[in-house]
Write a protein that holds these residues in place. Structure first.
Motif, PDB file in Angstrom:
ATOM      1  N   GLU A  45       1.423  12.332  10.552  1.00 27.31           N
ATOM      2  CA  GLU A  45       1.197  10.881  10.038  1.00 27.31           C
ATOM      3  C   GLU A  45       0.473  10.029  10.525  1.00 27.31           C
ATOM      4  O   GLU A  45      -0.068   9.604   9.443  1.00 27.31           O
ATOM      5  N   ARG A  46      -0.036  10.386  10.949  1.00 29.83           N
ATOM      6  CA  ARG A  46      -1.681   9.697  11.291  1.00 29.83           C
ATOM      7  C   ARG A  46      -2.774  10.299  10.215  1.00 29.83           C
ATOM      8  O   ARG A  46      -3.428   9.348   9.874  1.00 29.83           O
ATOM      9  N   ARG A  57      -4.723   7.946   7.368  1.00 29.04           N
ATOM     10  CA  ARG A  57      -5.734   7.627   6.696  1.00 29.04           C
ATOM     11  C   ARG A  57      -5.581   7.586   5.430  1.00 29.04           C
ATOM     12  O   ARG A  57      -6.449   6.457   4.765  1.00 29.04           O
ATOM     13  N   ARG A  58      -5.052   8.332   5.258  1.00 21.14           N
ATOM     14  CA  ARG A  58      -5.218   8.394   3.523  1.00 21.14           C
ATOM     15  C   ARG A  58      -4.547   8.037   2.591  1.00 21.14           C
ATOM     16  O   ARG A  58      -5.245   6.720   1.137  1.00 21.14           O
ATOM     17  N   LEU A  59      -3.673   6.781   2.898  1.00 21.85           N
ATOM     18  CA  LEU A  59      -2.527   5.407   2.303  1.00 21.85           C
ATOM     19  C   LEU A  59      -3.956   4.983   2.673  1.00 21.85           C
ATOM     20  O   LEU A  59      -3.583   3.770   1.737  1.00 21.85           O
ATOM     21  N   ILE A  60      -4.196   4.274   3.286  1.00 19.76           N
ATOM     22  CA  ILE A  60      -5.441   3.345   3.569  1.00 19.76           C
ATOM     23  C   ILE A  60      -6.023   3.904   2.660  1.00 19.76           C
ATOM     24  O   ILE A  60      -6.616   2.210   2.033  1.00 19.76           O
ATOM     25  N   GLY A  61      -6.866   4.308   2.618  1.00 19.30           N
ATOM     26  CA  GLY A  61      -7.530   4.181   1.873  1.00 19.30           C
ATOM     27  C   GLY A  61      -7.248   3.972   0.202  1.00 19.30           C
ATOM     28  O   GLY A  61      -7.736   3.382  -0.632  1.00 19.30           O
ATOM     29  N   TRP A  62      -6.395   4.597  -0.241  1.00 15.44           N
ATOM     30  CA  TRP A  62      -6.022   4.231  -1.126  1.00 15.44           C
ATOM     31  C   TRP A  62      -5.309   3.061  -1.507  1.00 15.44           C
ATOM     32  O   TRP A  62      -5.464   2.176  -2.587  1.00 15.44           O
ATOM     33  N   LEU A  63      -4.787   2.028  -0.702  1.00 18.47           N
ATOM     34  CA  LEU A  63      -4.641   1.127  -0.405  1.00 18.47           C
ATOM     35  C   LEU A  63      -5.378   0.108  -0.879  1.00 18.47           C
ATOM     36  O   LEU A  63      -5.436  -1.122  -1.105  1.00 18.47           O
ATOM     37  N   GLU A  64      -7.095   0.260  -0.217  1.00 18.56           N
ATOM     38  CA  GLU A  64      -8.298  -0.405  -0.696  1.00 18.56           C
ATOM     39  C   GLU A  64      -7.804  -0.512  -2.127  1.00 18.56           C
ATOM     40  O   GLU A  64      -8.794  -1.481  -2.761  1.00 18.56           O
ATOM     41  N   GLY A  65      -7.983   0.498  -3.029  1.00 18.16           N
ATOM     42  CA  GLY A  65      -7.553   0.097  -4.411  1.00 18.16           C
ATOM     43  C   GLY A  65      -6.977  -0.336  -4.494  1.00 18.16           C
ATOM     44  O   GLY A  65      -6.827  -0.483  -6.238  1.00 18.16           O
ATOM     45  N   ARG A 118       4.465   6.978  -1.549  1.00 19.88           N
ATOM     46  CA  ARG A 118       2.683   7.392  -1.149  1.00 19.88           C
ATOM     47  C   ARG A 118       3.079   8.888  -0.156  1.00 19.88           C
ATOM     48  O   ARG A 118       2.168   9.569   0.160  1.00 19.88           O
ATOM     49  N   ALA A 119       3.203   8.476   0.502  1.00 18.41           N
ATOM     50  CA  ALA A 119       4.171   8.598   2.423  1.00 18.41           C
ATOM     51  C   ALA A 119       3.934   9.468   2.417  1.00 18.41           C
ATOM     52  O   ALA A 119       3.871  10.813   3.687  1.00 18.41           O
ATOM     53  N   GLY A 120       4.927  10.007   1.637  1.00 18.83           N
ATOM     54  CA  GLY A 120       6.012  11.369   1.408  1.00 18.83           C
ATOM     55  C   GLY A 120       7.127  10.958   2.954  1.00 18.83           C
ATOM     56  O   GLY A 120       7.503  12.163   3.485  1.00 18.83           O
ATOM     57  N   LEU A 121       7.804   9.698   3.454  1.00 19.35           N
ATOM     58  CA  LEU A 121       7.981   9.556   4.476  1.00 19.35           C
ATOM     59  C   LEU A 121       9.648   8.782   3.606  1.00 19.35           C
ATOM     60  O   LEU A 121       9.252   7.584   2.491  1.00 19.35           O
ATOM     61  N   SER A 122      10.385   7.746   4.171  1.00 21.97           N
ATOM     62  CA  SER A 122      11.420   7.816   3.535  1.00 21.97           C
ATOM     63  C   SER A 122      11.104   5.962   4.190  1.00 21.97           C
ATOM     64  O   SER A 122      10.272   5.734   4.255  1.00 21.97           O
ATOM     65  N   THR A 123      11.537   5.297   3.820  1.00 22.28           N
ATOM     66  CA  THR A 123      11.008   3.852   3.924  1.00 22.28           C
ATOM     67  C   THR A 123      11.620   3.515   4.788  1.00 22.28           C
ATOM     68  O   THR A 123      10.171   2.902   5.371  1.00 22.28           O
ATOM     69  N   HIS A 168      11.736   5.017   7.984  1.00 24.00           N
ATOM     70  CA  HIS A 168      10.583   6.216   8.515  1.00 24.00           C
ATOM     71  C   HIS A 168       9.632   5.659   8.704  1.00 24.00           C
ATOM     72  O   HIS A 168       8.019   5.424   9.262  1.00 24.00           O
ATOM     73  N   PHE A 169       8.728   5.455   7.654  1.00 26.09           N
ATOM     74  CA  PHE A 169       7.406   4.784   6.678  1.00 26.09           C
ATOM     75  C   PHE A 169       7.606   3.172   7.661  1.00 26.09           C
ATOM     76  O   PHE A 169       5.986   3.427   8.436  1.00 26.09           O
ATOM     77  N   THR A 170       7.979   2.482   7.894  1.00 27.71           N
ATOM     78  CA  THR A 170       8.145   1.377   8.316  1.00 27.71           C
ATOM     79  C   THR A 170       7.619   1.530   9.823  1.00 27.71           C
ATOM     80  O   THR A 170       6.580   0.689  10.247  1.00 27.71           O
ATOM     81  N   VAL A 171       8.061   2.093  10.781  1.00 24.96           N
ATOM     82  CA  VAL A 171       8.864   2.625  11.646  1.00 24.96           C
ATOM     83  C   VAL A 171       6.751   2.460  12.232  1.00 24.96           C
ATOM     84  O   VAL A 171       6.660   2.647  12.953  1.00 24.96           O
ATOM     85  N   VAL A 172       6.422   4.150  11.991  1.00 29.59           N
ATOM     86  CA  VAL A 172       5.310   4.565  11.686  1.00 29.59           C
ATOM     87  C   VAL A 172       3.894   4.346  11.266  1.00 29.59           C
ATOM     88  O   VAL A 172       3.056   3.875  12.257  1.00 29.59           O
ATOM     89  N   PHE A 173       3.763   3.290  10.447  1.00 32.98           N
ATOM     90  CA  PHE A 173       2.695   2.121  10.508  1.00 32.98           C
ATOM     91  C   PHE A 173       2.821   1.415  10.913  1.00 32.98           C
ATOM     92  O   PHE A 173       1.387   0.867  11.458  1.00 32.98           O
TER      93      PHE A 173
END
Length: 309
Positions: free
Chosen positions: A203-204, A208-216, A230-235, A237-242
């Motif tokens: 998940e980390r 990391r890849r998502l953060i780079g994508w967000l910068e653009g 984009r992260a391949g997670l449910s909304t 679960h993604f919120t919890v992980v982030f």
């Protein structure tokens, strides 16, 4: 949209945001910066009067220190002791985006407002944890440290020079953030064996890849659902992980990055509030001003009049 204070750009190395040359005389702070290297970047051996704690947000670089070469990548800290010569080179295939702070942690170990002896002792212990002799230079598992570095840079931007009371509070906030950063790094160091086998490691990597994508995507901010997809997670679960990894929600993080970019853009010659607002995807300048004030504590106009302070 570069913001520099006493910083001299190097070949193959571009500061995005920097405070250099003892930016706050009240504290033993030498520099704090955010920078991007290109594929050609090579830094000849040099040294600092203070300890330097470097953090890699993305990409990879080779650090040379103490006669050893160490490759560091996303989520890694690297420690350079005071006055020790060290060099660096970008990985040509994956140049790094990094942060650095130069500070004397021992001199900082007496917090401004720590009247509780146990609290002061705990903070000092965390600072000294990564003071010399540094048997291990690289510390892994530091994902999320960029939030603290960026808060430090933003706080240095807004330090009040004229009002002694406001300045004292600003200095205390900067000191608290430096302590928070060193506590975070020390905890990563102590937990490192567990990080290597952590169930959260995949998940980390995704984050990391998502953060780079967000910068653009600062000018065209994605929705929470799009980020999750984009992260391949449910909304959910993604919120919890982030939040677990970054310390803030995805939308809070994205808003902070957009306003940081806006703060730098507002200081460019010829920039207008309306133009900056639209360039960063805000529908109206009024809404942009509301969000800006919530994040920075002042209006865009006041921010520009005060030179980003």
């Amino acid at each position: 949209m570069t913001r520099e204070h006493g910083a001299q750009p190097e070949s193959g190395f571009r500061f995005l945001h920097a405070h250099h040359g003892r930016p706050l005389p009240e504290l033993p702070l030498d520099h704090v910066d955010e920078a991007i290297c290109d594929a050609t970047h090579v830094r000849e051996p040099h040294s600092h009067a203070t300890l330097e704690l470097l953090y890699v947000l993305s990409g990879r670089m080779i650090r040379t220190a103490g006669g050893k070469r160490t490759v560091i990548g996303p989520g890694d800290f690297f420690i350079n002791p005071p006055r020790e010569a060290h060099g660096a080179a970008a990985d040509p295939a994956d140049p790094p985006h990094l942060f650095a702070i130069g500070v004397d942690p021992v001199a900082l170990a007496a917090p401004v407002f720590a009247r509780d002896v146990d609290l002061a002792a705990a903070q000092a212990s965390a600072l000294v944890e990564i003071d010399p002799p540094f048997e291990r230079r690289a510390i892994h598992g530091g994902q999320g440290a960029e939030v603290i570095y960026r808060r430090l840079l933003a706080e240095l931007d807004r330090i009040e020079a004229a009002d002694p009371r406001r300045r004292a509070l600003g200095v205390a906030q900067v000191q608290a953030l430096i302590v928070e950063l060193f506590v975070f790094a020390a905890r990563c160091s102590l937990a490192e064996p567990a990080v290597a086998v952590s169930a959260h490691a995949p998940e980390r990597d995704v984050l990391r890849r998502l953060i780079g994508w967000l910068e653009g995507r600062l000018a065209d901010p994605p929705s929470l659902a799009e980020m999750a997809a984009r992260a391949g997670l449910s909304t959910a679960h993604f919120t919890v992980v982030f939040r677990r990894e970054m310390g803030v929600t995805p939308l809070e993080y994205l808003t902070q990055r957009r306003i940081d970019a806006a703060g730098r853009a507002l200081l460019e010659p010829g920039a207008t509030i309306t133009r900056v607002a639209h360039a960063l995807g805000f529908s109206t300048s009024q809404y942009f001003s509301l969000v800006f004030r919530k994040v920075k504590g002042c209006t865009p106009r006041d921010w520009r009049l005060r030179g980003g302070r």
